[in-house]
Motif scaffolding. Structure first.
Motif, PDB file in Angstrom:
ATOM      1  N   ARG A  78       0.849  -1.182   0.000  1.00 58.84           N
ATOM      2  CA  ARG A  78       0.000   0.000   0.000  1.00 58.84           C
ATOM      3  C   ARG A  78       0.883   1.230   0.000  1.00 58.84           C
ATOM      4  O   ARG A  78       1.974   1.236   0.571  1.00 58.84           O
ATOM      5  CB  ARG A  78      -0.896   0.019   1.244  1.00 58.84           C
ATOM      6  CG  ARG A  78      -1.747  -1.202   1.479  1.00 58.84           C
ATOM      7  CD  ARG A  78      -2.887  -1.335   0.544  1.00 58.84           C
ATOM      8  NE  ARG A  78      -3.862  -0.269   0.741  1.00 58.84           N
ATOM      9  CZ  ARG A  78      -4.927  -0.121  -0.023  1.00 58.84           C
ATOM     10  NH1 ARG A  78      -5.150  -0.945  -1.018  1.00 58.84           N
ATOM     11  NH2 ARG A  78      -5.761   0.856   0.180  1.00 58.84           N
ATOM     12  N   GLU A  79       0.442   2.283  -0.659  1.00 59.03           N
ATOM     13  CA  GLU A  79       1.179   3.539  -0.638  1.00 59.03           C
ATOM     14  C   GLU A  79       0.208   4.665  -0.286  1.00 59.03           C
ATOM     15  O   GLU A  79      -0.971   4.612  -0.647  1.00 59.03           O
ATOM     16  CB  GLU A  79       1.893   3.799  -1.953  1.00 59.03           C
ATOM     17  CG  GLU A  79       1.017   3.844  -3.154  1.00 59.03           C
ATOM     18  CD  GLU A  79       1.812   3.980  -4.451  1.00 59.03           C
ATOM     19  OE1 GLU A  79       1.244   4.542  -5.383  1.00 59.03           O
ATOM     20  OE2 GLU A  79       2.961   3.533  -4.509  1.00 59.03           O
ATOM     21  N   ASP A 113      -1.627   8.459  -0.099  1.00 57.84           N
ATOM     22  CA  ASP A 113      -1.913   9.570  -0.999  1.00 57.84           C
ATOM     23  C   ASP A 113      -0.891  10.668  -0.756  1.00 57.84           C
ATOM     24  O   ASP A 113      -0.316  10.779   0.324  1.00 57.84           O
ATOM     25  CB  ASP A 113      -3.315  10.126  -0.741  1.00 57.84           C
ATOM     26  CG  ASP A 113      -4.396   9.230  -1.302  1.00 57.84           C
ATOM     27  OD1 ASP A 113      -4.080   8.424  -2.210  1.00 57.84           O
ATOM     28  OD2 ASP A 113      -5.542   9.328  -0.840  1.00 57.84           O
ATOM     29  N   GLN A 156      -5.676   8.578   2.913  1.00 55.99           N
ATOM     30  CA  GLN A 156      -6.024   7.230   2.491  1.00 55.99           C
ATOM     31  C   GLN A 156      -4.808   6.553   1.878  1.00 55.99           C
ATOM     32  O   GLN A 156      -3.810   7.196   1.577  1.00 55.99           O
ATOM     33  CB  GLN A 156      -7.162   7.276   1.475  1.00 55.99           C
ATOM     34  CG  GLN A 156      -8.416   7.951   1.990  1.00 55.99           C
ATOM     35  CD  GLN A 156      -9.066   7.160   3.103  1.00 55.99           C
ATOM     36  OE1 GLN A 156      -9.069   5.939   3.099  1.00 55.99           O
ATOM     37  NE2 GLN A 156      -9.613   7.869   4.080  1.00 55.99           N
ATOM     38  N   THR A 157      -4.897   5.268   1.687  1.00 57.04           N
ATOM     39  CA  THR A 157      -3.854   4.529   0.986  1.00 57.04           C
ATOM     40  C   THR A 157      -4.477   3.858  -0.222  1.00 57.04           C
ATOM     41  O   THR A 157      -5.697   3.711  -0.314  1.00 57.04           O
ATOM     42  CB  THR A 157      -3.215   3.456   1.888  1.00 57.04           C
ATOM     43  OG1 THR A 157      -4.224   2.527   2.265  1.00 57.04           O
ATOM     44  CG2 THR A 157      -2.589   4.073   3.127  1.00 57.04           C
ATOM     45  N   ARG A 158      -3.630   3.490  -1.141  1.00 50.64           N
ATOM     46  CA  ARG A 158      -4.109   2.806  -2.345  1.00 50.64           C
ATOM     47  C   ARG A 158      -3.131   1.687  -2.666  1.00 50.64           C
ATOM     48  O   ARG A 158      -2.009   1.653  -2.166  1.00 50.64           O
ATOM     49  CB  ARG A 158      -4.228   3.782  -3.504  1.00 50.64           C
ATOM     50  CG  ARG A 158      -2.917   4.443  -3.874  1.00 50.64           C
ATOM     51  CD  ARG A 158      -3.098   5.441  -5.013  1.00 50.64           C
ATOM     52  NE  ARG A 158      -1.839   6.072  -5.330  1.00 50.64           N
ATOM     53  CZ  ARG A 158      -1.349   7.145  -4.736  1.00 50.64           C
ATOM     54  NH1 ARG A 158      -2.024   7.721  -3.755  1.00 50.64           N
ATOM     55  NH2 ARG A 158      -0.189   7.645  -5.074  1.00 50.64           N
ATOM     56  N   SER A 159      -3.560   0.781  -3.511  1.00 51.99           N
ATOM     57  CA  SER A 159      -2.696  -0.327  -3.924  1.00 51.99           C
ATOM     58  C   SER A 159      -1.511   0.204  -4.703  1.00 51.99           C
ATOM     59  O   SER A 159      -1.669   1.080  -5.552  1.00 51.99           O
ATOM     60  CB  SER A 159      -3.474  -1.286  -4.816  1.00 51.99           C
ATOM     61  OG  SER A 159      -3.755  -2.457  -4.134  1.00 51.99           O
ATOM     62  N   SER A 160      -0.362  -0.311  -4.426  1.00 51.10           N
ATOM     63  CA  SER A 160       0.843   0.113  -5.136  1.00 51.10           C
ATOM     64  C   SER A 160       0.985  -0.689  -6.422  1.00 51.10           C
ATOM     65  O   SER A 160       0.654  -1.869  -6.478  1.00 51.10           O
ATOM     66  CB  SER A 160       2.054  -0.109  -4.232  1.00 51.10           C
ATOM     67  OG  SER A 160       3.240   0.155  -4.919  1.00 51.10           O
ATOM     68  N   LYS A 161       1.499  -0.041  -7.444  1.00 49.37           N
ATOM     69  CA  LYS A 161       1.755  -0.751  -8.707  1.00 49.37           C
ATOM     70  C   LYS A 161       2.991  -1.637  -8.585  1.00 49.37           C
ATOM     71  O   LYS A 161       3.115  -2.635  -9.257  1.00 49.37           O
ATOM     72  CB  LYS A 161       1.925   0.256  -9.841  1.00 49.37           C
ATOM     73  CG  LYS A 161       0.642   0.992 -10.171  1.00 49.37           C
ATOM     74  CD  LYS A 161       0.877   2.015 -11.261  1.00 49.37           C
ATOM     75  CE  LYS A 161      -0.381   2.769 -11.574  1.00 49.37           C
ATOM     76  NZ  LYS A 161      -0.751   3.749 -10.557  1.00 49.37           N
TER      77      LYS A 161
END
Length: 121
Positions: free
Chosen positions: A69-70, A72, A93-98
């Motif tokens: 997770r990374e 914002d 918030q966090t989002r899925s990392s590529k």
């Protein structure tokens, strides 16, 4: 032995009566505590029956998802503008990392400040 200590050591009916009264009072307090505990337990709700227990979802057990997770990005202020206060920031918030490669600590580091240990070798 002095006379005062001898009088204290002599058997006294009053001392025996006092100890008996203290013992009876202690038994009364313990009995009252037991009675009060039984009343409280009687007022509690009944234990759940087996059919009221939680069950697995229809699809089976939920499994763990491993992902990086990374966060914002923190909003940037204009050059010369006033800094943002914590109240002006939103919930970060966090989002899925590529990137699917797990981050690793640098070689020889313990991974945290004051973490102790020998670190990665």
């Amino acid at each position: 032995m002095t006379i005062a200590s001898q009088q204290l050591a002599d058997a006294s009916g009053l001392l025996s009566l006092g100890l008996f009264v203290v013992g009876m009072a202690l038994l009364g307090v313990l009995g009252g505590a037991f009675w009060l505990g039984a009343r409280v337990k009687a007022r509690e709700s009944a234990r759940p029956r087996p059919e009221e227990q939680p069950h697995l979802p229809p699809g089976g057990a939920v499994h763990e998802i491993l992902e990086n997770r990374e966060p914002d990005e923190v909003p940037r202020t204009a050059e010369g503008g006033r800094p943002l206060t914590p109240y002006e920031l939103t919930n970060m918030q966090t989002r899925s990392s590529k990137d699917k490669k797990r981050p690793r600590w640098s070689r020889g580091s313990s991974g945290s400040f004051g973490g102790g240990g020998l670190g990665a070798h």
